[in-house]
Design an enzyme around this catalytic site. Structure first.
Site, PDB file in Angstrom:
ATOM      1  N   CYS A   1     -21.156  19.809   4.787  1.00  0.00           N
ATOM      2  CA  CYS A   1     -21.561  18.414   4.586  1.00  0.00           C
ATOM      3  C   CYS A   1     -21.228  17.546   5.805  1.00  0.00           C
ATOM      4  O   CYS A   1     -21.935  17.628   6.799  1.00  0.00           O
ATOM      5  CB  CYS A   1     -21.005  17.879   3.282  1.00  0.00           C
ATOM      6  SG  CYS A   1     -22.150  16.713   2.535  1.00  0.00           S
TER       7      CYS A   1
ATOM      8  N   GLU B   1     -18.936  25.258  -2.501  1.00  0.00           N
ATOM      9  CA  GLU B   1     -17.762  25.344  -3.388  1.00  0.00           C
ATOM     10  C   GLU B   1     -18.063  24.732  -4.755  1.00  0.00           C
ATOM     11  O   GLU B   1     -17.206  24.772  -5.643  1.00  0.00           O
ATOM     12  CB  GLU B   1     -16.554  24.644  -2.735  1.00  0.00           C
ATOM     13  CG  GLU B   1     -16.509  23.117  -2.847  1.00  0.00           C
ATOM     14  CD  GLU B   1     -17.488  22.385  -1.936  1.00  0.00           C
ATOM     15  OE1 GLU B   1     -18.258  23.058  -1.219  1.00  0.00           O
ATOM     16  OE2 GLU B   1     -17.504  21.140  -1.945  1.00  0.00           O
TER      17      GLU B   1
ATOM     18  N   HIS C   1     -22.819  21.769  -0.942  1.00  0.00           N
ATOM     19  CA  HIS C   1     -21.469  22.196  -1.317  1.00  0.00           C
ATOM     20  C   HIS C   1     -21.421  23.590  -1.945  1.00  0.00           C
ATOM     21  O   HIS C   1     -21.562  23.723  -3.155  1.00  0.00           O
ATOM     22  CB  HIS C   1     -20.852  21.157  -2.259  1.00  0.00           C
ATOM     23  CG  HIS C   1     -20.571  19.881  -1.557  1.00  0.00           C
ATOM     24  ND1 HIS C   1     -19.383  19.648  -0.891  1.00  0.00           N
ATOM     25  CD2 HIS C   1     -21.348  18.790  -1.344  1.00  0.00           C
ATOM     26  CE1 HIS C   1     -19.431  18.465  -0.319  1.00  0.00           C
ATOM     27  NE2 HIS C   1     -20.614  17.913  -0.575  1.00  0.00           N
TER      28      HIS C   1
HETATM   29  N1  LIG Z   1     -20.021  15.119   1.212  1.00  0.00           N
HETATM   30  C1  LIG Z   1     -20.045  14.760   2.490  1.00  0.00           C
HETATM   31  O1  LIG Z   1     -19.408  15.321   3.347  1.00  0.00           O
HETATM   32  C2  LIG Z   1     -20.865  13.549   2.816  1.00  0.00           C
HETATM   33  C3  LIG Z   1     -21.218  13.407   4.265  1.00  0.00           C
HETATM   34  C4  LIG Z   1     -21.612  12.001   4.666  1.00  0.00           C
HETATM   35  N2  LIG Z   1     -20.563  11.098   4.325  1.00  0.00           N
HETATM   36  C5  LIG Z   1     -22.905  11.607   3.998  1.00  0.00           C
HETATM   37  O2  LIG Z   1     -22.907  10.795   3.103  1.00  0.00           O
HETATM   38  O3  LIG Z   1     -23.938  12.118   4.360  1.00  0.00           O
END
Ligand SMILES: NC(=O)CC[C@H](N)C(=O)O
Length: 426
Positions: free
Chosen positions: A314, A400, A398
């Site tokens: 992410c 996970e 994600h």
């Molecule tokens: N879950 C995250 O790592 C989000 C990544 C970043 N903050 C976004 O909103 O795209």
């Protein structure tokens, strides 16, 4: 408070001996009603029901009257909607929601209360919670407290009895909006509107506020029900340095389960110190906010890639994208939920994934040699990158889960394989 409902069932079978003790045919249903000390204030325990005492004022000028739970006061944040059917506690403790109000599209929230094993970090960093209906009861054998008490303890505002479908449609149409949640009558609608219009989230470094302060070791694994692929879990130990940009615990647990010894380091931990530790791999975690607002983290990634295998999740993926020379952009309303289809372009399979991001890497901005490995099938946005030459892989979503489906879990084993290959070829 616990309410016991005793239900005296009639004998199911007429041939049952009349002498059969009635006790054996009495079933007791334990219904733990989560009425807290705030019951009366919440209006759950008595009539008349609580009436609207909160406002959500959006920057587009719309005002949504609602009932408050959790903390009271005034809070500003970006409103995003999350389509997960389950897992509100994991969502509340996902540090990537810092600065945001999470609106759950699932209308009924709070029914499983708060379960200590379900925490994804030690704190709630989100701005607030917006839901349609707050469950009166909690029903889970692990539950230790109701959601409202938990939010109050953590000073997080929540509102319920608000038309979450209408707000979601607005966000889908107009994009994510800044809002102000308030229980304070002294503040006028215009003041709250002005506050929402002045507040900015783009260009702000939010990861330094959620990262750990000093390095620490992580050893906890996921429990056995996660190991549906036991045969390929490596017994070997790999040392992974995990950059904490707001990491979810389940990323660390899955790595530990895959045979990794993990050193978690703060977001500003120098790359040179990491390389001195001679890790087998480096993980760049998820984290809140605008990935273009943290150039120091991009520099760290730049100094590390090519030297050891890396895995970005992410925010980590977005930092890798920038370190490779690419650009990120803000999406209209992002992806938040446990039901996002992702096309794995390497094996042709579709993974139903857990997602939470508002920004994405623009694949057109990436240099040749960088492979887009995954795409989000809802909008074709870039969902994964790889560069075998640099022993690098990253996912926008994600693997996970927590909460969400486990389809993408094999990504952890791919990272193990990347480290194994690098070790063998060293
Ligand atoms: N879950 C995250 O790592 C989000 C990544 C970043 N903050 C976004 O909103 O795209």
């Amino acid at each position: 408070m616990a309410l016991y409902i005793t239900c005296k069932t009639l004998p199911f079978c007429q041939s049952q001996p009349a002498t059969s003790p009635l006790k054996s045919r009495v079933s007791t249903i334990r219904c733990s009603v989560s009425l807290s000390s705030e019951d009366v204030a919440l209006g759950f325990g008595e009539r008349p029901w609580k009436t609207a005492d909160a406002r959500l004022v959006l920057e587009d000028g719309s005002i949504w009257r609602a009932k408050s739970f959790g903390a009271s006061g005034t809070q500003v944040g970006e409103v995003v909607f999350n389509t997960s059917m389950t897992g509100y506690q994991e969502i509340l403790t996902d540090p990537s929601y810092a600065g945001q109000f999470v609106l759950m599209t699932n209308p009924h929230i709070g029914n499983t209360g708060i379960n200590p094993e379900d925490e994804e970090s030690n704190q709630c960093f989100l701005g607030g919670l917006v839901i349609r209906s707050l469950s009166l009861c909690t029903s889970n054998w692990r539950c230790t407290k109701p959601l409202a008490d938990y939010l109050a303890e953590r000073n997080i505002m929540g509102i319920y009895d608000v038309d979450t479908r209408a707000i979601t449609r607005r966000l889908r149409q107009d994009g994510s909006l800044i809002g102000v949640l308030s229980t304070e009558d002294s503040k006028t609608d215009d003041e709250l509107l002005e506050m929402s219009r002045r507040w900015k989230i783009v260009g702000v470094d939010l990861i330094s506020g959620v990262s750990c302060e000093a390095p620490y070791e992580w050893a906890e694994k996921t429990n056995s029900e996660w190991e549906f692929n036991k045969d390929v879990i490596s017994g070997e130990k790999f040392h992974v340095v995990a950059y904490d940009f707001g990491t979810k615990h389940n990323i660390l647990r899955r790595l530990a389960s895959c045979g990794c010894r993990i050193t978690v380091v703060p977001s500003k931990w120098p790359a040179s110190e990491t390389l001195k530790m001679q890790p087998d791999g480096v993980l760049f975690s998820n984290g809140p906010g605008d990935p273009a607002a943290v150039p120091y983290a991009v520099e760290t990634v730049k100094e590390i890639i090519g030297k050891v295998p890396v895995f970005g999740i992410c925010m980590g993926h977005q930092l890798i994208g920038q370190a490779l020379g690419g650009k990120t952009f803000k999406m209209k309303f992002g992806h938040h939920g446990g039901n996002h289809p992702v096309g794995n372009l390497r094996n042709g399979c579709v993974e139903i994934s857990a997602q939470n991001h508002n920004y994405a890497v623009d694949p057109a901005s990436l240099p040749p040699g960088v492979e887009v490995t995954h795409v989000n099938l809802n909008d074709n946005s870039c969902a994964g990158l790889a560069c075998p030459e640099l022993k690098l892989m990253s996912l926008q979503y994600h693997p996970e889960s927590s909460p969400g489906p486990h389809d993408s879990d094999p990504a952890f084993r791919e990272f193990i394989q990347l480290m194994k290959d690098a070790k063998q070829n060293a």
